[in-house]
Structure formats: C-alpha cells, structure tokens
Enzyme design. Structure first.
Site, mmCIF file in Angstrom:
data_model
loop_
_atom_site.group_PDB
_atom_site.id
_atom_site.type_symbol
_atom_site.label_atom_id
_atom_site.label_comp_id
_atom_site.label_asym_id
_atom_site.label_seq_id
_atom_site.Cartn_x
_atom_site.Cartn_y
_atom_site.Cartn_z
ATOM 1 N N VAL A 170 1.791 -7.300 2.935
ATOM 2 C CA VAL A 170 0.876 -6.666 1.990
ATOM 3 C C VAL A 170 1.064 -5.156 1.897
ATOM 4 C CG1 VAL A 170 -1.030 -6.194 3.594
ATOM 5 C CG2 VAL A 170 -1.522 -6.822 1.216
ATOM 6 N N TYR A 171 1.797 -4.541 2.811
ATOM 7 C CA TYR A 171 1.997 -3.094 2.749
ATOM 8 C C TYR A 171 2.765 -2.716 1.489
ATOM 9 C CZ TYR A 171 0.677 -2.824 7.732
ATOM 10 O OH TYR A 171 0.027 -2.897 8.942
#
Length: 295
Positions: A60-61
């Site tokens: 998700v970064y």
C-alpha cells in the site's frame, strides 16, 4: 552493524532495518511527502554500505511504487541472497469489493502483485499490515501458510494489533499445524509506550521478533518541539498519532535533546538506542512488578 536472529528463526538480520514508506511516487496513494526514485536510491545504497540487510516496505505504500523503487534499487546495488526483503498486505489496492483485507483471495492476489513490483521470486518476510475484522483469522492463516509452502515467502509476520489478537493467531496456527508468525511490527517509541504492557512480554514469551515502527515518533524525537518538516505538515496519518499538545511529550523531546547534546550524538541515535534496549527493560520492569505483587 550487529546481526541477530529474527525471533526463534535461523534468519540473520541487522539490528537496524530500513523502513521504505518514504520512497514512492508522491501522486500515487496518500503519501504526498515521499521521495521519488532518484532521491530514494542514495538512501538505499547508504543503508547497504552501513551493513543494513533488511528492507521493509508494503504493497500500500504509494500505491505499490515503494515496492517498485526498492526492488529496482536492490537489484542494482546487491545480490538477492545478500538482502532480506519484507513487505505487507492488508491495505486497499483497488476500488470495489476484494480490493483490500486479508481474505484468501486478497492474499493470493497481492503476494503475486508484490513479487512483480519487487522483481523477485520470493519475499523473506510477508506481514499482515493490520488485523482484518471482516475475515476469519483461520482463513488468513491458512492462506499465509500456503504462500509459504509455495515458496513465495520464507516467513510470515504481523503488525499493529491487540496482544489478545496476536495470541489468538498464534494459538490457531499451532492448533492447525500452519506456519507461525515469527515477528511483530508494532508501534513503539519514547512517546508511545503502551506496547510495554502486554505485547512485548507476549513476544518475549513466544520467541517473536519485535520490529518497532515509527521509532523516532515521526521525527518528533529528532527536532525541537516547535519545529516542523514537510512530512509533519502533510502526513495526515502522522497527525492522528500525535494529537497531544500537553507538556508530557514536550518534556521527553527536551530530555532526548539534552542527552544527545551531552554525548555529542544525533537525537535520532538516542531515540533508537532506547528502542533497542526495550527487551531488557521490560523484562526487569516485569520482574519488579512480580516482586511487588508477591509482598
């Protein structure tokens, strides 16, 4: 650099890891403060030169771009067998149903996507980023077990949950003979010490490696209390972690600054030294508590 085993595993890891949330394309995802690929690569190279061998990122970064940047840099700067790559699963990666969470479908989909972005056939540590209240833990653990057995991950870890939840997950895995979590990436620093109450003792009792995130309290421990940074001004999640304007946190920051000045070292070094010492500290605190209770 000192190297230790990760929990009860045989995996050698540096005591300091490089968290890679700061690297990514700023207009992808929710991290407007990230460094682009050109800016990121010197940090990754320097970490390798300093002896750091673990690089921790997440799907998700910055919408997966952190994994892409880290994967390309490690391929250019190191041999795969020299580094330990850790990533995470849970956050939302696309709109609509099945775009997030820890269902079997999500895990199987996201491990393949992470491997493509990282440019590797396996990750060394695959971690659940948060607890999924919508998916039975049995489904999550069996899927993670299959990820390990197919060779796509060497170990599995967890992050940021209540101690009772982690204890439940460990018990479920043991009951079914599934792969066990070997690490806990929890929230711990001089400004947030709740983990000393239950999670750290649990990890010690179960032989779980502890990988604290935000050990510098989003940089608050490295600068004067009233100073700000580009990240502190735009990091919405970080703002939710530190809402207190009272004197308690300010006093801690001031003490860190005083100790650093007295010893002639950066404030970050003092804050990290405290985190690295917590295993011994909470053991002694626990023993004193037991002694008081017995009187």
């Amino acid at each position: 650099m000192d190297y230790i085993k990760l929990g009860r595993t045989g995996l050698d890891v540096s005591r300091i890891w490089l968290g890679c949330m700061s690297y990514g394309v700023s207009d992808r995802g929710t991290h407007a403060w990230t460094l682009n690929e050109e800016q990121s690569r010197p940090f990754i190279r320097h970490a390798l030169e300093a002896g750091i061998n673990v690089f921790d990122t997440a799907n998700v970064y910055s919408d997966g771009t952190s994994e892409e940047i880290v994967g390309r840099a490690l391929k250019d700067f190191a041999r795969r067998e020299e580094v330990v790559i850790a990533t995470k699963v849970h956050g939302r990666m696309h709109k609509g149903p099945n775009g997030a969470g820890l269902s079997r479908r999500a895990i199987m989909q996201e491990i393949d996507a992470s491997l493509r972005r990282l440019g590797t056939e396996y990750v060394d540590l695959y971690q659940i980023h948060r607890w999924d209240y919508e998916t039975p833990i049995e489904e999550t653990l069996e899927a993670l077990h299959d990820v390990v057995k197919t060779g796509k991950a060497r170990y599995i870890g967890a992050s940021s949950m209540f101690a009772w939840q982690f204890a439940q997950a460990l018990a479920v895995a043991e009951r079914h003979g599934w792969t066990r979590f070997v690490s806990m990436q929890n929230y711990l620093n001089l400004l947030y010490r709740e983990e000393e109450r239950e999670m750290l003792p649990l990890c010690h009792a179960e032989g779980i490696g502890v990988i604290p995130w935000s050990p510098l309290a989003r940089g608050r421990l490295t600068r004067n209390w009233d100073e700000a940074s580009a990240r502190s001004e735009t990091d919405e999640f970080g703002k939710s972690l530190y809402k207190s304007t009272g004197d308690a946190d300010r006093k801690i920051v001031d003490v860190v600054a005083a100790i650093a000045a007295e010893r002639g070292v950066p404030r970050a070094q003092v804050a990290l030294a405290w985190v690295l010492k917590q295993t011994g500290n909470y053991r002694s605190h626990h023993r004193r508590h037991q002694a008081r209770a017995s009187r």
